[in-house]
Scaffold this motif. Structure first.
Motif, mmCIF file in Angstrom:
data_model
loop_
_atom_site.group_PDB
_atom_site.id
_atom_site.type_symbol
_atom_site.label_atom_id
_atom_site.label_comp_id
_atom_site.label_asym_id
_atom_site.label_seq_id
_atom_site.Cartn_x
_atom_site.Cartn_y
_atom_site.Cartn_z
ATOM 1 N N THR A 240 0.842 -1.208 0.000
ATOM 2 C CA THR A 240 0.000 0.000 0.000
ATOM 3 C C THR A 240 0.873 1.253 0.000
ATOM 4 O O THR A 240 2.002 1.254 0.499
ATOM 5 C CB THR A 240 -0.910 0.044 1.251
ATOM 6 O OG1 THR A 240 -0.101 0.160 2.420
ATOM 7 C CG2 THR A 240 -1.786 -1.189 1.341
ATOM 8 N N LYS A 241 0.321 2.317 -0.567
ATOM 9 C CA LYS A 241 1.023 3.604 -0.597
ATOM 10 C C LYS A 241 1.192 4.156 0.813
ATOM 11 O O LYS A 241 2.186 4.814 1.126
ATOM 12 C CB LYS A 241 0.230 4.586 -1.466
ATOM 13 C CG LYS A 241 0.953 5.894 -1.718
ATOM 14 C CD LYS A 241 0.158 6.784 -2.647
ATOM 15 C CE LYS A 241 0.909 8.094 -2.895
ATOM 16 N NZ LYS A 241 0.158 8.992 -3.804
ATOM 17 N N ARG A 242 0.211 3.878 1.663
ATOM 18 C CA ARG A 242 0.255 4.343 3.054
ATOM 19 C C ARG A 242 1.531 3.873 3.756
ATOM 20 O O ARG A 242 2.255 4.664 4.363
ATOM 21 C CB ARG A 242 -0.986 3.813 3.777
ATOM 22 C CG ARG A 242 -0.870 3.700 5.277
ATOM 23 C CD ARG A 242 -2.170 3.181 5.878
ATOM 24 N NE ARG A 242 -2.533 1.854 5.413
ATOM 25 C CZ ARG A 242 -2.128 0.735 5.973
ATOM 26 N NH1 ARG A 242 -1.308 0.769 7.015
ATOM 27 N NH2 ARG A 242 -2.518 -0.435 5.519
ATOM 28 N N LEU A 243 1.853 2.562 3.650
ATOM 29 C CA LEU A 243 3.053 2.028 4.295
ATOM 30 C C LEU A 243 4.323 2.556 3.641
ATOM 31 O O LEU A 243 5.326 2.807 4.311
ATOM 32 C CB LEU A 243 3.037 0.490 4.252
ATOM 33 C CG LEU A 243 1.981 -0.197 5.110
ATOM 34 C CD1 LEU A 243 2.035 -1.706 4.925
ATOM 35 C CD2 LEU A 243 2.152 0.152 6.583
ATOM 36 N N GLU A 244 4.270 2.760 2.342
ATOM 37 C CA GLU A 244 5.429 3.301 1.623
ATOM 38 C C GLU A 244 5.747 4.717 2.111
ATOM 39 O O GLU A 244 6.911 5.066 2.326
ATOM 40 C CB GLU A 244 5.150 3.312 0.114
ATOM 41 C CG GLU A 244 6.324 3.811 -0.723
ATOM 42 C CD GLU A 244 5.972 3.893 -2.200
ATOM 43 O OE1 GLU A 244 6.587 4.715 -2.897
ATOM 44 O OE2 GLU A 244 5.075 3.140 -2.630
ATOM 45 N N GLN A 245 4.722 5.520 2.317
ATOM 46 C CA GLN A 245 4.934 6.893 2.782
ATOM 47 C C GLN A 245 5.473 6.918 4.207
ATOM 48 O O GLN A 245 6.371 7.705 4.519
ATOM 49 C CB GLN A 245 3.614 7.668 2.704
ATOM 50 C CG GLN A 245 3.176 7.978 1.281
ATOM 51 C CD GLN A 245 1.841 8.704 1.239
ATOM 52 O OE1 GLN A 245 1.082 8.677 2.209
ATOM 53 N NE2 GLN A 245 1.546 9.334 0.121
ATOM 54 N N VAL A 246 4.932 6.042 5.054
ATOM 55 C CA VAL A 246 5.419 5.961 6.433
ATOM 56 C C VAL A 246 6.888 5.544 6.441
ATOM 57 O O VAL A 246 7.707 6.085 7.196
ATOM 58 C CB VAL A 246 4.567 4.989 7.266
ATOM 59 C CG1 VAL A 246 5.211 4.715 8.630
ATOM 60 C CG2 VAL A 246 3.165 5.553 7.455
ATOM 61 N N ARG A 247 7.237 4.555 5.583
ATOM 62 C CA ARG A 247 8.628 4.113 5.465
ATOM 63 C C ARG A 247 9.533 5.273 5.065
ATOM 64 O O ARG A 247 10.613 5.475 5.625
ATOM 65 C CB ARG A 247 8.706 2.979 4.432
ATOM 66 C CG ARG A 247 10.081 2.328 4.243
ATOM 67 C CD ARG A 247 10.926 2.966 3.133
ATOM 68 N NE ARG A 247 10.239 3.106 1.880
ATOM 69 C CZ ARG A 247 10.137 2.113 0.970
ATOM 70 N NH1 ARG A 247 10.653 0.924 1.206
ATOM 71 N NH2 ARG A 247 9.506 2.346 -0.173
ATOM 72 N N ASP A 248 9.087 6.075 4.086
ATOM 73 C CA ASP A 248 9.911 7.182 3.592
ATOM 74 C C ASP A 248 10.159 8.220 4.686
ATOM 75 O O ASP A 248 11.283 8.708 4.860
ATOM 76 C CB ASP A 248 9.228 7.850 2.397
ATOM 77 C CG ASP A 248 9.216 6.951 1.162
ATOM 78 O OD1 ASP A 248 9.978 5.958 1.150
ATOM 79 O OD2 ASP A 248 8.437 7.243 0.236
ATOM 80 N N VAL A 249 9.114 8.564 5.418
ATOM 81 C CA VAL A 249 9.253 9.564 6.489
ATOM 82 C C VAL A 249 10.174 9.026 7.587
ATOM 83 O O VAL A 249 11.019 9.758 8.126
ATOM 84 C CB VAL A 249 7.877 9.933 7.079
ATOM 85 C CG1 VAL A 249 8.027 10.855 8.279
ATOM 86 C CG2 VAL A 249 7.001 10.589 6.016
ATOM 87 N N PRO A 318 4.893 13.573 3.657
ATOM 88 C CA PRO A 318 3.524 13.181 4.061
ATOM 89 C C PRO A 318 3.496 12.637 5.484
ATOM 90 O O PRO A 318 3.401 11.429 5.699
ATOM 91 C CB PRO A 318 3.166 12.091 3.036
ATOM 92 C CG PRO A 318 4.481 11.465 2.698
ATOM 93 C CD PRO A 318 5.504 12.569 2.755
ATOM 94 N N VAL A 319 3.583 13.522 6.477
ATOM 95 C CA VAL A 319 3.677 13.109 7.877
ATOM 96 C C VAL A 319 2.278 12.954 8.478
ATOM 97 O O VAL A 319 1.500 13.909 8.526
ATOM 98 C CB VAL A 319 4.481 14.135 8.703
ATOM 99 C CG1 VAL A 319 4.629 13.654 10.136
ATOM 100 C CG2 VAL A 319 5.853 14.366 8.075
ATOM 101 N N LEU A 320 1.977 11.736 8.934
ATOM 102 C CA LEU A 320 0.700 11.455 9.603
ATOM 103 C C LEU A 320 0.825 11.790 11.092
ATOM 104 O O LEU A 320 1.867 12.272 11.546
ATOM 105 C CB LEU A 320 0.344 9.979 9.427
ATOM 106 C CG LEU A 320 0.250 9.456 7.981
ATOM 107 C CD1 LEU A 320 0.009 7.958 7.991
ATOM 108 C CD2 LEU A 320 -0.849 10.168 7.220
ATOM 109 N N SER A 321 -0.216 11.528 11.857
ATOM 110 C CA SER A 321 -0.124 11.735 13.303
ATOM 111 C C SER A 321 0.881 10.749 13.879
ATOM 112 O O SER A 321 1.116 9.670 13.320
ATOM 113 C CB SER A 321 -1.490 11.516 13.964
ATOM 114 O OG SER A 321 -1.838 10.145 13.935
#
Length: 390
Positions: A240-249, A318-321
């Protein structure tokens, strides 16, 4: 230091005569030039009063009783003077008079003071306080409120009633009823102690109830990720893109050492060309406002380029909470087969140990470090020297 000149004088108020011919005996207190006068609630006929000695004339039973009462008043006033002198920051004739007459100042209470402190802190959010700091204060307030209701069935307590037992009872409540661990309990106690210190500094309590209580913080080894584990996360293809973005951050934080809030607030203006002609992150830590100068390596540069122009409100990443990031990082650890409790806070530790080891190899063993410019190796060597002197 000059000695206090506390004096007590009894005299008659002759301008007001009672129906029985007596006049009121007044008390005059003087201290270092300050004077206050009030009634003793006693009376005597003017011709039965010795103005020089300040007492009733003669040796009759009535005169002896009156003089004994006056001496009791004198002794009581002196005792109040000494008590205030010992327990309070300064003495005034007004304080002595009020203590003698039984007029006491309004008793300040713990939650009343705590509430005012939090209201003042709320006004400073965005100036010198953060929302997280305010939330910490509010949590401690609620825990104290709950504790007093459960343990003592009271809604508040006078500051002067707080003693060692109240403190230890609160600690036990946090560990048992609230299920707090050792360090969380210690942090609650630190906040509670801060409020008690405010009360003592303002003269609302005389002694510190925390004087014989030690707050113990347990040292926690948060660990770090190894080079191999970082490579696993970096090379993993996520569904998923969600996990990819978290990995990048997360990787960006690993390679820069920036905390969650510093990454979240990072702006394009924080990236500048430094003395070596290379891009560096130049900002200030959100928590301490200390300056941060971090060389931008190829990997974090590539991550920034990946999201360039794609995010709203000038965001660079793309920083989430923080809560969601930590939840997804646990999922990433499972997918990568890493048996560690990965949190975003771990990123700064991983960066330090990972890059520190590489830099030491480069400096001490003449081994080339991939993806580390010369300026960054020098920068890390300074960190190594600092670390060894701690």
């Amino acid at each position: 230091m000059s000695k206090s000149t506390f004096k007590i004088l009894f005299y008659l108020r002759k301008n007001q005569v009672n129906k029985d011919g007596t006049v009121c005996i007044m008390i005059r207190l003087s201290l270092n030039g300050e004077i206050t006068q009030f009634s003793s609630k006693l009376s005597v006929k003017p011709d039965a009063w010795d103005t020089v000695l300040g007492k009733a004339k003669g040796n009759t039973q009535k005169a002896r009783q009156l003089n004994e009462t006056l001496e009791d008043i004198r002794a009581s006033l002196k005792n109040h003077y000494r008590d205030i002198e010992v327990h309070e920051s300064f003495v005034t004739v007004e304080k002595i008079r009020n203590a003698f007459l039984g007029i006491t100042a309004k008793q300040r209470t713990l939650l009343e003071l705590f509430k005012k402190h939090n209201e003042d802190a709320r006004k400073l959010v965005g100036i010198s306080k953060t929302p997280a700091t305010l939330a910490k204060y509010d949590r401690c307030y609620r825990r104290l409120e709950e504790f007093m209701k459960v343990k003592y069935n009271i809604s508040d307590i006078s500051l002067k009633e707080i003693g060692h037992m109240f403190i230890t009872d609160f600690e036990n409540y946090l560990r048992t009823e609230s299920k707090c661990n050792e360090n969380t309990t210690a942090k609650f106690m630190q906040t509670f102690k801060m409020i008690v210190i405010i009360a003592k500094n303002n003269g609302w309590i005389y002694t510190d109830p925390f004087s014989n209580y030690k707050i113990r913080l347990k040292r926690v080894d948060r660990g770090y990720l190894t080079d191999a584990e970082l490579q696993k996360i970096m090379k993993k293809k996520f569904p998923t893109k969600r996990l990819e973005q978290v990995r990048d951050v997360f990787l960006f934080s690993c390679y820069t050492g920036l905390s969650y809030v510093d990454v979240k607030e990072l702006k394009a203006s924080d990236i500048r060309i430094s003395f070596d002609g290379k891009p560096w992150i130049m900002t200030h830590r959100h928590k301490t406002d200390t300056p941060v100068n971090v060389p931008l390596l190829k990997i974090p540069q590539a991550i920034l380029q990946k999201y360039e122009g794609q995010l709203p409100k000038g965001q660079l990443l793309p920083v989430l909470s923080n809560q969601k990031l930590n939840s997804y990082l646990k999922e990433i650890a499972d997918l990568c087969g890493i048996n560690k409790n990965i949190t975003f806070h771990l990123a700064s530790h991983s960066k330090f140990f990972y890059l520190l080891n590489i830099s030491e190899l480069s400096i001490l063993k003449n081994v080339t470090a991939n993806d580390l410019e010369t300026s960054y190796i020098l920068f890390l060597s300074q960190l190594c020297n600092i670390q060894r002197t701690l």
